[in-house]
Design a protein around this motif. Structure first.
Motif, mmCIF file in Angstrom:
data_model
loop_
_atom_site.group_PDB
_atom_site.id
_atom_site.type_symbol
_atom_site.label_atom_id
_atom_site.label_comp_id
_atom_site.label_asym_id
_atom_site.label_seq_id
_atom_site.Cartn_x
_atom_site.Cartn_y
_atom_site.Cartn_z
ATOM 1 N N LYS A 46 113.301 16.508 35.022
ATOM 2 C CA LYS A 46 112.969 15.091 34.838
ATOM 3 C C LYS A 46 112.541 14.800 33.408
ATOM 4 O O LYS A 46 112.955 13.805 32.814
ATOM 5 N N VAL A 47 111.715 15.671 32.843
ATOM 6 C CA VAL A 47 111.233 15.419 31.482
ATOM 7 C C VAL A 47 112.403 15.395 30.500
ATOM 8 O O VAL A 47 112.574 14.448 29.735
ATOM 9 N N SER B 120 110.101 7.468 26.778
ATOM 10 C CA SER B 120 110.735 8.198 27.883
ATOM 11 C C SER B 120 109.700 8.621 28.916
ATOM 12 O O SER B 120 110.001 8.721 30.107
ATOM 13 N N ALA B 121 108.486 8.873 28.454
ATOM 14 C CA ALA B 121 107.442 9.356 29.358
ATOM 15 C C ALA B 121 107.076 8.340 30.430
ATOM 16 O O ALA B 121 106.471 8.699 31.440
ATOM 17 N N LEU C 96 107.750 9.166 33.990
ATOM 18 C CA LEU C 96 107.001 10.227 34.668
ATOM 19 C C LEU C 96 105.553 9.833 34.908
ATOM 20 O O LEU C 96 104.712 10.689 35.168
ATOM 21 N N MET D 44 102.112 16.324 34.887
ATOM 22 C CA MET D 44 101.991 15.946 33.488
ATOM 23 C C MET D 44 100.582 15.390 33.289
ATOM 24 O O MET D 44 100.088 14.631 34.116
#
Ligand code: HEM
Ligand SMILES: [Cu+2]
Lengths: 54, 575
Positions: free
Chosen positions: B234-235, B289-290, B293, B299
């Motif tokens: 995913k990251v 992008s984070a 998540l 995270m």
């Protein structure tokens, strides 16, 4: 490097900011390094440090 | 007549053949022109395929219609995401990169043969992934999160496509080097090319992230690797999935500036300010992008907040600057064109009948109001909990990527056709309506999906009545109503999309040829359209209309942001 003399002689000093904006490859370098370090590398390090369930 | 300039003999450029555009005076490398045409045609074909799939998805999620059976729904949803988000947009962006480098700089394109190879790779990859989707065992959504597994050629197609696109981006950088070395322009590159450079830089990170994560996933689907860590996937995947949206933003902001120059002769208010705003994109936009998540345990909050709050807001600042300088540049140009009465004569008397201008302005407004505001709300860690994985999320990104990017690219097409394909747009009366039709539909699907999501309707869900579910649950009826209105808007958007495809294809095949004779354009250019290829600002301080518009925007932004905090405080029982 070109072997013919540069036609545009620029006597005045170009500001640092303009030099940065006129240098596509420096921008490319910065634009890849920042997300790679802050997002990918840091993110992957966090995941790698999660303990595995016994 | 289009004159053919003879290239100077004996140099590396000897092979390149140029023509001079009789509308703008720009020197166009024929090899670049052909490449732009090929990439633009491929883009439109994938938009047509993906757009039909979007309509089918929306009709299935319309509770009263519920068109497709469940297996087909997930298949079509996967195809929709891949075809429109990846293939349509990235093919068009490659066309923009070639245009902004070779055409705007009056240069020959770097290594046209390799550029064709890149095109073929992209095409083969896109077709391969589509084949995998239609075979039916790859309905993993375009995000393809493991442990869900698609067939190997689903991933292989995406990898080949990404490699092709990466080569295309390399051609853009190569062309910049050639233009600089052969002195085809003086001083700094024009702003539109700088915006394209921003897109290209983000594209390198994007495509590299995609390749890095999809290659092991491909090996895993072949059975050569035993496991892919879902969180790791995913990251890295969102390093591609999110950053590719930022290529879009940089590209469509460049398109806004370009259309402003072409239609009303707009020049940036300040090259320095606009370029700095693009620089903020280069530095910070990809970190956001984070926000994909935010709800993942594993995270840390520090990683999430540094990436999505502190630093992403600097990129949002970049967008806010463009949100001020684009309408400002338009207002300044219109005032120069003589529309000086009151605060808004410049806007009232703008060329609303020109689909390029209308599409650009609608894209600007809707990207800001719908996509932008909802994006900041979703990207805030606490507020994200309100809407996470609801259909609010697709609502938000149809505001950015459909009402914003897609509409801007459609608008640009009305000049790509006459200037690059050298065919005049057919059916001008219908073309005039196209951006409004598509714009209203796109606004509708965005807003109604956001509304439904606020009421808790999940995304990627075939049956929100939860018939036969082990734990029955009643979603609010207001949400069902919103999904119906979303379906109606989808029909309007699809009508606008079909009109675009028909006009574009019809023009390419049957439009009046502009390379012979001296016929005028159906949608004329401004007499200073050539400023699109120049460096230079037009500083003005008196921009009352823009100030009013921007104030309305900020007010809406602040209100909506705080309404959501209030809402959160009511459902989050921490009293
Ligand atoms: C006629 C125009 C369109 C309509 C009616 C439409 C409608 C929809 C609907 C209803 C969904 C499903 C939401 C869900 O069930 O979770 C969806 C998903 C999506 N759409 Fe569109 N859309 C259109 C155009 C586009 C365009 C032009 C793009 C990109 C440029 C786009 C990108 C996406 C993506 C990325 C998804 C998410 C797929 C997933 O969750 O895997 N759409 N669309
Ligand atoms: Cu994102």
């Amino acid at each position: 490097m070109s072997d013919h003399p540069e036609p545009e002689v620029q006597p005045q000093r170009v500001p640092a900011m303009q030099q940065l904006l006129d240098n596509p490859f420096l921008l490319l370098f910065i634009g890849i390094t920042i997300p790679t370090v802050l997002y990918i590398v840091w993110g992957v390090m966090e995941i790698a440090s999660i303990p595995v369930a016994p | 007549m289009a004159a053919i300039d003879a290239p100077y003999p004996g140099s590396a450029a000897a092979a390149a053949i140029f023509r001079t555009c009789r509308f703008t005076g720009l020197k166009v490398d024929i090899a670049a022109q052909r490449l732009i045409m090929a990439n633009a045609v491929a883009a439109v074909v994938f938009l047509a395929v993906g757009g039909v799939m979007g309509l089918l998805v929306a009709l299935t999620r319309w509770p009263a219609v519920h068109l497709l059976p469940s297996e087909w729904f997930y298949l079509v949803l996967t195809g929709h995401g891949a075809n429109v988000l990846l293939f349509w947009i990235i093919f068009f962006e490659i066309a923009i990169l070639y245009f902004a480098s070779a055409v705007l700089l009056g240069s020959r394109i770097a290594t046209p043969k390799i550029a064709w190879a890149a095109f073929v790779l992209m095409l083969v990859g896109a077709v391969m992934t589509n084949v995998a989707v239609f075979q039916g065992d790859s309905s993993v959504m375009f995000t393809s999160y493991p442990p869900m597994q698609a067939s190997p050629h689903f991933y292989l197609g995406l990898i080949i496509f990404a490699v092709g696109a990466l080569i295309g981006v390399g051609i853009f950088f190569g062309t910049l080097v050639i233009a600089h070395g052969e002195h085809t322009y003086e001083g700094s590159i024009p702003l539109v090319t700088f915006g394209a450079l921003t897109a290209a830089i983000i594209a390198v990170f994007t495509l590299a992230s995609g390749a890095i994560i999809l290659i092991p996933t491909y090996l895993w689907s072949l059975g050569l690797i035993t496991e892919i860590d879902p969180l790791m996937y995913k990251v890295v995947w969102w390093g591609m999935g999110h950053s590719s949206q930022q290529i879009n933003v940089a590209a469509h902001v460049s398109v806004w500036y370009a259309i402003g120059a072409l239609t009303i002769g707009a020049k940036p208010l300040s090259e320095k300010v606009s370029r700095s705003a693009f620089l903020l994109y280069i530095l910070f936009l990809q970190l956001a992008s984070a926000h994909h998540l935010l709800a993942d345990p594993g995270m840390s909050a520090t990683w999430k907040i540094v990436n999505t709050s502190y630093l992403m807001y600097l990129a949002v600042l970049g967008s806010l600057i463009h949100g001020l300088t684009v309408p400002g540049a338009l207002e300044a140009a219109q005032r120069r064109n003589g529309y000086t009465k009151g605060a808004f004569e410049w806007l009232r008397k703008a060329p609303w009948g020109n689909p390029a201008f209308a599409g650009m302005f609608l894209s600007l407004v809707m990207f800001g109001f719908i996509g932008g505001i909802s994006g900041v709300v979703l990207g805030t860690e606490q507020l994200n909990l309100l809407m996470h994985n609801t259909i609010y999320v697709p609502g938000h990104f149809h505001g950015t990527v459909v009402a914003g990017t897609t509409l801007a690219f459609m608008a640009m097409t009305y000049y790509v056709l006459p200037l690059i394909f050298q065919r005049d747009v057919i059916w001008p009366k219908l073309a005039r309506w196209q951006p409004y039709l598509f714009g209203i539909g796109a606004a509708g699907i965005s807003l109604f999906m956001m509304g439904a999501g606020t009421l808790g309707i999940p995304r990627r869900h075939w049956d929100i009545t939860l018939t036969d579910a082990m734990h029955p649950f009643d979603l609010p009826s207001g949400g069902f109503l919103m999904m119906g209105l979303n379906g109606l808007s989808a029909v309007i958007a699809a009508a606008g999309g079909i009109l675009y495809i028909v006009i574009t294809v019809g023009t390419v095949l049957w439009g009046k040829r502009l390379d012979k004779g001296d016929a005028p354009l159906n949608f004329p250019l401004h007499k200073q359209a050539a400023t699109v290829a120049e460096y230079g600002s037009h500083t003005t301080v008196k921009l009352p209309g823009t100030i009013i518009l921007v104030s309305i925007f900020f007010l809406s932004f602040v209100l909506y942001y705080f309404v959501n905090w209030k809402y959160l405080s009511e459902i989050w029982l921490l009293r």
